[in-house]
Write a protein that holds these residues in place. Structure first.
Motif, short mmCIF file in Angstrom:
data_model
loop_
_atom_site.label_atom_id
_atom_site.label_comp_id
_atom_site.label_asym_id
_atom_site.label_seq_id
_atom_site.Cartn_x
_atom_site.Cartn_y
_atom_site.Cartn_z
N GLN A 53 -16.12 25.87 -3.67
CA GLN A 53 -16.77 26.31 -2.43
C GLN A 53 -15.99 25.78 -1.23
O GLN A 53 -15.72 24.59 -1.13
CB GLN A 53 -18.21 25.80 -2.36
CG GLN A 53 -18.94 26.19 -1.08
CD GLN A 53 -19.12 27.69 -0.96
OE1 GLN A 53 -19.67 28.33 -1.86
NE2 GLN A 53 -18.69 28.26 0.15
N LEU A 54 -15.64 26.68 -0.34
CA LEU A 54 -15.00 26.29 0.91
C LEU A 54 -16.05 26.09 1.99
O LEU A 54 -17.15 26.62 1.90
CB LEU A 54 -14.01 27.37 1.37
CG LEU A 54 -12.86 27.71 0.42
CD1 LEU A 54 -11.90 28.70 1.10
CD2 LEU A 54 -12.11 26.46 -0.01
N ASP A 55 -15.66 25.36 3.02
CA ASP A 55 -16.52 25.27 4.20
C ASP A 55 -15.88 26.09 5.32
O ASP A 55 -14.79 26.64 5.16
CB ASP A 55 -16.75 23.81 4.61
CG ASP A 55 -15.47 23.05 4.95
OD1 ASP A 55 -14.49 23.67 5.43
OD2 ASP A 55 -15.44 21.83 4.75
N GLN A 56 -16.57 26.20 6.43
CA GLN A 56 -16.10 27.04 7.53
C GLN A 56 -14.76 26.57 8.08
O GLN A 56 -13.90 27.38 8.42
CB GLN A 56 -17.15 27.10 8.65
CG GLN A 56 -16.84 28.14 9.70
CD GLN A 56 -16.81 29.56 9.15
OE1 GLN A 56 -17.74 29.99 8.48
NE2 GLN A 56 -15.75 30.31 9.43
N GLN A 57 -14.55 25.28 8.13
CA GLN A 57 -13.29 24.74 8.63
C GLN A 57 -12.12 25.14 7.72
O GLN A 57 -11.05 25.50 8.20
CB GLN A 57 -13.38 23.22 8.76
CG GLN A 57 -12.15 22.59 9.37
CD GLN A 57 -12.29 21.09 9.55
OE1 GLN A 57 -13.32 20.49 9.23
NE2 GLN A 57 -11.25 20.47 10.08
N GLN A 58 -12.32 25.09 6.43
CA GLN A 58 -11.28 25.51 5.50
C GLN A 58 -10.99 27.00 5.65
O GLN A 58 -9.83 27.42 5.65
CB GLN A 58 -11.68 25.18 4.07
CG GLN A 58 -11.64 23.69 3.77
CD GLN A 58 -12.32 23.35 2.47
OE1 GLN A 58 -13.43 23.83 2.18
NE2 GLN A 58 -11.68 22.51 1.67
N LEU A 59 -12.04 27.80 5.78
CA LEU A 59 -11.84 29.23 5.98
C LEU A 59 -11.09 29.50 7.28
O LEU A 59 -10.17 30.31 7.33
CB LEU A 59 -13.18 29.97 5.99
CG LEU A 59 -13.10 31.46 6.30
CD1 LEU A 59 -12.21 32.21 5.30
CD2 LEU A 59 -14.49 32.06 6.36
N ASP A 60 -11.46 28.79 8.33
CA ASP A 60 -10.77 28.97 9.62
C ASP A 60 -9.29 28.63 9.50
O ASP A 60 -8.44 29.30 10.09
CB ASP A 60 -11.42 28.11 10.70
CG ASP A 60 -12.80 28.61 11.09
OD1 ASP A 60 -13.14 29.77 10.76
OD2 ASP A 60 -13.55 27.83 11.71
N SER A 61 -8.96 27.61 8.72
CA SER A 61 -7.55 27.25 8.54
C SER A 61 -6.80 28.34 7.76
O SER A 61 -5.63 28.61 8.03
CB SER A 61 -7.40 25.89 7.85
OG SER A 61 -7.71 25.95 6.49
N LEU A 136 -18.97 33.74 3.67
CA LEU A 136 -18.45 33.06 4.86
C LEU A 136 -17.58 33.98 5.70
O LEU A 136 -17.43 33.77 6.90
CB LEU A 136 -17.60 31.84 4.46
CG LEU A 136 -18.28 30.63 3.88
CD1 LEU A 136 -17.23 29.62 3.42
CD2 LEU A 136 -19.21 29.99 4.91
N TYR A 137 -17.00 34.99 5.07
CA TYR A 137 -15.95 35.80 5.71
C TYR A 137 -16.37 37.23 6.02
O TYR A 137 -15.86 37.85 6.93
CB TYR A 137 -14.72 35.79 4.81
CG TYR A 137 -13.46 36.35 5.41
CD1 TYR A 137 -12.99 35.92 6.65
CD2 TYR A 137 -12.72 37.30 4.73
CE1 TYR A 137 -11.81 36.43 7.19
CE2 TYR A 137 -11.54 37.81 5.26
CZ TYR A 137 -11.10 37.37 6.49
OH TYR A 137 -9.92 37.87 7.02
N THR A 138 -17.30 37.76 5.24
CA THR A 138 -17.73 39.13 5.47
C THR A 138 -19.23 39.24 5.30
O THR A 138 -19.82 38.54 4.47
CB THR A 138 -17.03 40.14 4.52
OG1 THR A 138 -17.47 41.46 4.82
CG2 THR A 138 -17.29 39.82 3.07
N ASP A 139 -19.82 40.12 6.08
CA ASP A 139 -21.25 40.37 5.92
C ASP A 139 -21.51 41.68 5.18
O ASP A 139 -22.65 42.12 5.07
CB ASP A 139 -21.98 40.35 7.26
CG ASP A 139 -21.42 41.36 8.25
OD1 ASP A 139 -20.48 42.10 7.90
OD2 ASP A 139 -21.91 41.39 9.39
N SER A 140 -20.44 42.26 4.62
CA SER A 140 -20.58 43.50 3.87
C SER A 140 -21.04 43.20 2.44
O SER A 140 -20.24 42.79 1.59
CB SER A 140 -19.25 44.26 3.83
OG SER A 140 -19.33 45.34 2.93
N LEU A 141 -22.31 43.42 2.22
CA LEU A 141 -22.85 43.18 0.88
C LEU A 141 -22.25 44.12 -0.15
O LEU A 141 -22.09 43.76 -1.32
CB LEU A 141 -24.38 43.30 0.90
CG LEU A 141 -25.10 42.30 1.79
CD1 LEU A 141 -26.61 42.55 1.76
CD2 LEU A 141 -24.78 40.87 1.39
N THR A 142 -21.89 45.32 0.29
CA THR A 142 -21.26 46.29 -0.61
C THR A 142 -19.91 45.77 -1.07
O THR A 142 -19.58 45.82 -2.26
CB THR A 142 -21.10 47.65 0.09
OG1 THR A 142 -22.39 48.08 0.53
CG2 THR A 142 -20.49 48.67 -0.84
#
Length: 150
Positions: A53-61, A136-142
């Motif tokens: 599991q990543l956190d938001q800071q890791q995703l931002d990097s 964390l990155y997309t709100d597209s459930l599809t």
């Protein structure tokens, strides 16, 4: 936790997932319409399969890592390929040149994946059997459901 992420395994995972019905179209839609990076989406799903599991800071990097590479290499290459298709699709060497352009784009994509993993290796990775990185990155459930079909 030491990094269990293997660049070769990630590349093969990505190719296998990309080849599944509907995945290519969905990823390209996310890239073009929602400005999402396909390699980040693939990596987030790969990490979920590894229970990382990543956190938001890791995703931002990761997002920051892709910005310059996309701007300097992938976007211009894609533009060249599109312009070539629009201008020379009837030329006798079109299929040969197009194949070469596609192969070089794949090499750039593979390099970007390596850069993403190198970026992650600079952080502390956390295990979580219920990893939910895609949300964390997309709100597209599809899109999330489609990527999780594997």
């Amino acid at each position: 936790m030491n990094s269990p992420i293997c660049t070769t395994a990630f590349w093969h995972f990505s190719c296998d997932l990309y080849a599944l019905s509907g995945v290519q179209d969905a990823l390209l839609y996310a890239q073009h319409q929602d400005a999402k990076n396909v390699n980040i989406l693939l990596l987030l799903r790969y990490l979920e399969t590894l229970h990382i599991q990543l956190d938001q800071q890791q995703l931002d990097s990761l997002k920051q890592c892709t910005l310059e590479f996309d701007r300097l290499f992938l976007a211009p290459h894609r533009l060249i390929r599109a312009n070539f298709k629009a201008t020379y699709s009837l030329h006798p060497t079109y299929s040969t040149v197009r194949k070469s352009l596609l192969n070089s784009e794949l090499l750039l994509e593979k390099l970007q994946q390596t850069l993403l993993i190198q970026q992650l290796e600079q952080t502390k990775l956390q295990t979580n059997p219920m990893a939910n990185n895609l949300a964390l990155y997309t709100d597209s459930l599809t899109l999330i459901a489609l990527l999780r079909q594997s």
